[in-house]
Scaffold this active site. Structure first.
Site, short mmCIF file in Angstrom:
data_model
loop_
_atom_site.label_atom_id
_atom_site.label_comp_id
_atom_site.label_asym_id
_atom_site.label_seq_id
_atom_site.Cartn_x
_atom_site.Cartn_y
_atom_site.Cartn_z
CB THR A 46 76.53 37.67 59.61
OG1 THR A 46 76.42 38.85 59.07
CG2 THR A 46 76.00 36.66 58.57
CE1 TYR A 109 68.32 39.45 45.29
CE2 TYR A 109 67.13 41.38 45.58
CZ TYR A 109 67.46 40.12 44.78
OH TYR A 109 66.62 39.87 43.86
CE1 TYR A 135 81.63 41.62 58.28
CE2 TYR A 135 79.33 41.20 59.15
CZ TYR A 135 80.59 40.72 58.63
OH TYR A 135 80.67 39.48 58.46
NE ARG A 140 78.09 35.44 55.95
CZ ARG A 140 77.20 34.45 56.49
NH1 ARG A 140 76.10 34.47 55.72
NH2 ARG A 140 77.72 33.22 57.01
#
Length: 289
Positions: A46, A109, A135, A140
């Protein structure tokens, strides 16, 4: 996987003034963290602004790091996303032979259920040629990979070898540490929690701040791994202020600004990310003087 115990660095992707990948700065950053004594490098995570890189640019980053690293440190490659089938095709078709493991973020999302998360990682584990580190970063992705799902995956797939936990929840860390299978790694994904997590039994951290201060941070983690809480916390307290500053306006904006002040790369990000404010930049600069 003992080579992944200690400090891994989530490497940034430096850009030129024209916002192309700055391979010279990338080589400089890599040599900076290697000289600082970290244990391994995470590529295209990221922090690398991977979401804004084209396939060709991702390959350029990989080729540059693999070449410059020259087998000096183990490399971990970020392979994660919210399109399971696309990831399966990547894992089947791309050459990841230069890497020791895959770091795979939870789908973002679309917010799958725990069963969806299990099925996603199970599908990846069935085709991956490398060990997988899960992860979990709910802040996020919008979804929390629960310890029960982590244990289910670890129990059924021997190539799922650990989790980078970045929930910031010490209760969740403790459950992972207390109930994990044998030889399953628990890594902190939060710089500020690295010492307490390691002292509680974790194997280390995948760090952002270590990209700027590899020597100090990796030495701190090694002290914690030895159980030297007193000296580990001495360094922890010294770094707490700068860690808070670099995350104040998001990652990797803070670490890029800090890296710029240290002469490692330009302070350039790709939209939708922007550089930190001039006020924060001044405070970051003051903190390192």
């Amino acid at each position: 996987m003992l080579s992944l115990v200690g400090t891994g660095v989530a490497l940034i992707t430096p850009f030129t003034e024209e916002l192309t990948v700055d391979t010279l700065a990338l080589r400089k950053l890599l040599n900076h963290v290697i000289a600082g004594g970290v244990e391994y490098i995470v590529v295209l995570g990221t922090t690398a602004e991977t979401a804004t890189l084209s396939p060709q640019e991702k390959q350029l980053v990989i080729d540059t790091i693999v070449s410059e690293n020259a087998n000096r440190l183990p490399l971990v490659i970020g392979v994660g996303g919210n399109n399971t089938q696309s990831l399966i095709e990547d894992l089947k078709s791309k050459d990841y032979s230069a890497f020791q493991a895959i770091l795979s973020v939870t789908p973002y999302y679309n917010k799958p259920s725990q069963e969806g998360l299990y099925q996603h990682y199970a599908a990846l584990a069935k085709v991956a040629s490398l060990p997988i580190i899960l992860y979990n970063v709910p802040g996020r992705t919008g979804v929390n990979l629960l310890p029960t799902t982590v244990f289910r995956l670890a129990g059924e797939f021997s190539n799922i070898i650990g989790v980078k936990e970045a929930s910031g929840d010490m209760d969740q860390f403790n459950k992972l540490l207390q109930e994990r299978p044998e030889n399953f790694m628990v890594l902190s994904g939060d710089d500020g929690l690295a010492v307490p997590v390691v002292l509680a039994g974790g194997e280390g951290v995948i760090s952002v701040i270590a990209g700027a201060f590899p020597k100090e941070f990796s030495a701190m983690v090694r002290l914690a791994l030895k159980g030297d809480a007193e000296n580990a916390y001495l360094t922890h307290h010294k770094l707490t202020g700068i860690i808070e500053l670099i995350f104040e306006q998001g990652n990797p904006a803070g670490i890029k600004n800090l890296s710029n002040h240290l002469g490692l790369c330009l302070d350039k990000l790709r939209l939708p990310l922007v550089s930190v404010s001039s006020d924060l930049s001044a405070r970051i600069k003051k903190a390192i003087l």
